[in-house]
Design a protein around this motif. Structure first.
Motif, PDB file in Angstrom:
ATOM      1  N   LYS A 154       0.967  -1.177   0.106  1.00 33.50           N
ATOM      2  CA  LYS A 154       0.055  -0.115  -0.130  1.00 33.50           C
ATOM      3  C   LYS A 154       0.837   1.330  -0.031  1.00 33.50           C
ATOM      4  O   LYS A 154       0.297   2.323   0.164  1.00 33.50           O
ATOM      5  CB  LYS A 154      -0.809  -0.057   1.259  1.00 33.50           C
ATOM      6  N   LEU A 156       2.600   2.512   2.190  1.00 30.50           N
ATOM      7  CA  LEU A 156       2.171   3.381   3.393  1.00 30.50           C
ATOM      8  C   LEU A 156       3.714   4.098   3.813  1.00 30.50           C
ATOM      9  O   LEU A 156       4.797   3.511   3.955  1.00 30.50           O
ATOM     10  CB  LEU A 156       1.734   2.592   4.610  1.00 30.50           C
ATOM     11  N   TYR A 157       3.405   5.130   4.412  1.00 25.45           N
ATOM     12  CA  TYR A 157       4.545   6.097   5.033  1.00 25.45           C
ATOM     13  C   TYR A 157       4.665   6.122   6.530  1.00 25.45           C
ATOM     14  O   TYR A 157       5.677   6.552   7.121  1.00 25.45           O
ATOM     15  CB  TYR A 157       4.700   7.471   4.568  1.00 25.45           C
ATOM     16  N   ASN A 158       3.794   5.330   7.380  1.00 24.13           N
ATOM     17  CA  ASN A 158       3.731   5.726   8.701  1.00 24.13           C
ATOM     18  C   ASN A 158       3.286   4.369   9.442  1.00 24.13           C
ATOM     19  O   ASN A 158       2.657   4.234  10.600  1.00 24.13           O
ATOM     20  CB  ASN A 158       2.376   6.632   8.862  1.00 24.13           C
ATOM     21  N   GLY A 159       4.052   3.426   9.063  1.00 22.54           N
ATOM     22  CA  GLY A 159       4.112   2.178   9.806  1.00 22.54           C
ATOM     23  C   GLY A 159       2.971   0.873   9.216  1.00 22.54           C
ATOM     24  O   GLY A 159       2.304   1.442   8.325  1.00 22.54           O
ATOM     25  N   LYS A 197       7.915   9.726  14.555  1.00 20.43           N
ATOM     26  CA  LYS A 197       7.218  11.112  14.022  1.00 20.43           C
ATOM     27  C   LYS A 197       6.195  10.633  13.140  1.00 20.43           C
ATOM     28  O   LYS A 197       6.398   9.846  12.134  1.00 20.43           O
ATOM     29  CB  LYS A 197       8.349  12.051  13.857  1.00 20.43           C
ATOM     30  N   LEU A 198       5.366  11.520  12.882  1.00 19.21           N
ATOM     31  CA  LEU A 198       4.339  11.467  11.458  1.00 19.21           C
ATOM     32  C   LEU A 198       5.020  11.827  10.160  1.00 19.21           C
ATOM     33  O   LEU A 198       5.648  12.953  10.251  1.00 19.21           O
ATOM     34  CB  LEU A 198       3.375  12.187  11.679  1.00 19.21           C
ATOM     35  N   ALA A 199       5.063  11.076   9.457  1.00 21.90           N
ATOM     36  CA  ALA A 199       5.524  11.185   7.923  1.00 21.90           C
ATOM     37  C   ALA A 199       4.466  12.134   7.403  1.00 21.90           C
ATOM     38  O   ALA A 199       3.324  11.673   7.017  1.00 21.90           O
ATOM     39  CB  ALA A 199       5.775  10.273   7.272  1.00 21.90           C
ATOM     40  N   PRO A 200       4.714  13.311   6.640  1.00 23.51           N
ATOM     41  CA  PRO A 200       3.663  14.170   6.084  1.00 23.51           C
ATOM     42  C   PRO A 200       3.261  13.575   4.495  1.00 23.51           C
ATOM     43  O   PRO A 200       3.992  12.664   4.110  1.00 23.51           O
ATOM     44  CB  PRO A 200       4.405  15.476   5.710  1.00 23.51           C
ATOM     45  N   PRO A 201       2.100  13.908   4.104  1.00 29.34           N
ATOM     46  CA  PRO A 201       2.060  13.559   2.638  1.00 29.34           C
ATOM     47  C   PRO A 201       3.134  13.825   2.021  1.00 29.34           C
ATOM     48  O   PRO A 201       3.910  14.571   1.906  1.00 29.34           O
ATOM     49  CB  PRO A 201       0.683  14.442   2.170  1.00 29.34           C
ATOM     50  N   SER A 202       3.188  12.402   0.902  1.00 30.35           N
ATOM     51  CA  SER A 202       4.574  12.638  -0.047  1.00 30.35           C
ATOM     52  C   SER A 202       4.214  13.913  -1.089  1.00 30.35           C
ATOM     53  O   SER A 202       3.061  14.014  -1.411  1.00 30.35           O
ATOM     54  CB  SER A 202       4.539  11.190  -0.676  1.00 30.35           C
ATOM     55  N   GLU A 203       5.190  14.338  -1.608  1.00 29.17           N
ATOM     56  CA  GLU A 203       5.226  15.250  -2.490  1.00 29.17           C
ATOM     57  C   GLU A 203       5.691  14.587  -3.912  1.00 29.17           C
ATOM     58  O   GLU A 203       6.716  13.974  -3.979  1.00 29.17           O
ATOM     59  CB  GLU A 203       6.023  16.405  -2.580  1.00 29.17           C
ATOM     60  N   TRP A 204       4.541  13.848  -4.604  1.00 29.88           N
ATOM     61  CA  TRP A 204       4.718  13.080  -5.579  1.00 29.88           C
ATOM     62  C   TRP A 204       5.256  13.494  -6.916  1.00 29.88           C
ATOM     63  O   TRP A 204       4.775  13.661  -7.903  1.00 29.88           O
ATOM     64  CB  TRP A 204       3.237  12.229  -5.993  1.00 29.88           C
TER      65      TRP A 204
END
Lengths: 224, 308
Positions: A154, A156-159, A197-204
């Motif tokens: 998926k 995912l960036y946050n676990g 820490k929370l990873a912010p939305p990716s800059e695609w």
């Protein structure tokens, strides 16, 4: 390296239907290393095409020429004096190489003989695995050197999602859960704080055609 | 009050909340939604409306949520990251709020591979954690993810899921902490069967002070049959079904397995009522909505409190 696989033979056959004289252009770089589009594969494909067309009572004249890198103008120049002898070019390079070939010879149809598949690594002879989706924003520094964009189904960036199953991904017990591996590796390195820490939305950035000019090679800006 | 939803009011007043679930139909029959809603009305504080559950195309969650509202039920609008990018998500949130939706559950979503369109392109533009942050920003700052101002921001009570059983176990509580940091107001957990493991999980959450920052609703799904229990144990990723549950169901008299399943669920609910850090129960009676009144009654959850 870029990994590609040969298109199904019937698809290649239908792509070159109607042409009587074609040149199959191989590439000596990535696709040669992954045993898809180098000199040897060009010969094998040409022999298959030759045989199939003879059986169909529709013979074809097919030549092969493998250049060092299809994504590099310097090497493509070697074809300049040859291409006009052919009705079409078949290319066994990756999608980038094929497009560069098509751009150089816009008056001739350029047809792909391979499907460009992924950026991957060599696990064993003939066995390749995807490791990078060239997202343009590498997170490996805080994910223990394991790419969640590629290795997590998926991205995912946050676990890990709720579908991790004893270290496997929900999509396949043979597919390791990227976030399980990231957690285990960071824990061993005492670096779990990297993923707290929370990873912010990716800059695609990979959603637009990208260009890279290395700093030392930038041309001076034109003066107004 | 963040949203003024019934669920928020119930939780804030300190009542033990009770939520249900409604899966929209695989077609256009609004009557099917109304029928299911009928079983839930008055028996739950809010009802989750699933979003292309198990990656199978169904009536849109916001549309079925609206039908639920028409039937006098409060929806908990589920949204998965699988099917939409950040533009579509924010647009749907605005629309959902405009239609009267006040609770939302932010989820990653099951992988496309399991559904009826396994070759679909998964979007996952943002993940569930980032979706929580997005909704919070829209609500509290009145801003889109881009930073642009929203006229009349949506006031949504923000929910998310937690699976206390998937590996790595120790990480689960940290993931919960991340969701809290992202701005979640309430959590609904994955179906709980392994009570021992859940007690550990909630103890860790209590120790870390997390249960003071978020309302946790414990997930309960009554087992209908031994086959269902075995399926859940062996085929559903991240599900933890201890052998003792299967043994108990097998030991039930012929024709009384479902009754035993409901009995187990009610015993769980009794324990959750007394468990520190558990603010309510989320009942997922999958395609068994008609049993909800009976379960709610047997579990001593009725009548539902009214809060203004």
């Amino acid at each position: 390296m870029i990994v590609a696989k040969r298109k199904p033979f019937d698809e290649i056959k239908s792509l070159i239907q109607g042409y009587k004289k074609i040149l199959n252009v191989g590439c000596g770089t990535c696709v040669a290393v992954c045993l898809t589009g180098g000199e040897k594969e060009v010969s094998v494909l040409n022999a298959e095409i030759d045989m199939a067309r003879k059986l169909d009572n529709d013979p074809i004249e097919i030549d092969g020429f493998t250049i060092e890198r299809q994504c590099d103008r310097e090497y493509l120049a070697a074809l300049d004096s040859k291409v006009d002898e052919y009705e079409a070019l078949l290319s066994m390079a990756c999608g980038a190489g094929i497009q560069f070939l098509a751009e150089r010879y816009p008056h001739i149809p350029v047809l792909p003989a391979v499907d460009t598949t992924f950026i991957g690594v060599n696990q064993d002879v003939g066995w390749y695995e995807e490791r990078c989706r060239s997202c343009s924003s590498c997170v490996l520094g805080w994910t223990g050197g394991i790419c969640p964009v590629t290795m997590c189904a998926k991205g995912l960036y946050n676990g890990p999602c709720g579908g991790t199953n004893r270290g496997s991904c929900e999509i396949d017990p043979e597919q390791p859960c990227a976030w399980y591996m990231i957690y285990e590796r960071l824990k061993k390195q005492n670096r779990l704080e990297c993923i707290m820490k929370l990873a912010p939305p990716s800059e695609w950035a990979n959603q637009v055609p990208r260009t890279l000019i290395q700093p030392g090679y930038k041309k001076p800006e034109k003066k107004a | 009050m963040k949203s003024g939803s019934n669920l928020e009011k119930i939780l804030q007043a300190g009542h033990f909340a009770f939520t249900g679930e409604l899966g929209p139909p695989r077609g256009t029959d609004a009557e099917e939604v109304r029928k299911k809603a009928g079983f839930l009305k008055g028996n739950v504080d809010a009802v989750n409306i699933t979003d292309n559950q198990t990656a199978v195309v169904r009536m849109a969650s916001w549309a079925a949520s609206l039908i639920a509202i028409q039937e006098g039920l409060e929806p908990n609008y589920q949204m998965v990251c699988r099917d939409r990018n950040r533009l579509a998500m924010q647009a749907d949130i605005l629309g959902a709020y405009a239609l009267g939706i006040r609770n939302m559950l932010c989820l990653s979503g099951d992988h496309m591979k399991f559904g009826d369109h396994p070759n679909a392109k998964g979007v996952f533009d943002i993940d569930s954690m980032q979706l929580i942050q997005t909704v919070k920003r829209m609500r509290d700052e009145g801003k889109f993810l881009s930073g642009a101002e929203i006229e009349h921001p949506p006031k949504i009570f923000i929910g998310a899921a937690s699976n206390p059983f998937a590996d790595p176990f120790e990480w689960r509580v940290h993931r919960l902490a991340k969701k809290i940091a992202a701005g979640v107001d309430f959590i609904q957990t994955q179906c709980i069967y392994n009570m021992e493991k859940f007690r550990n999980f909630i103890a860790m959450a209590n120790d870390m002070g997390l249960t003071e920052k978020v309302y946790i609703l414990a997930g309960v799904t009554p087992m209908k049959s031994v086959g269902m229990a075995n399926y859940m144990k062996n085929k559903v990723p991240g599900m933890d079904v201890p052998d003792e549950i299967i043994k108990r169901l097998k030991g039930a008299e012929k024709g009384k397995v479902a009754e035993e399943g409901i009995k187990i669920a009610c015993e769980q609910i009794e324990e959750f009522k007394t468990m520190k850090g558990v603010a309510g129960v989320h009942l997922m009676a999958i395609e068994w909505e008609h049993k909800v009144p009976e379960i709610a009654k047997q579990a001593g959850m009725l009548p539902r409190p009214k809060v203004d």
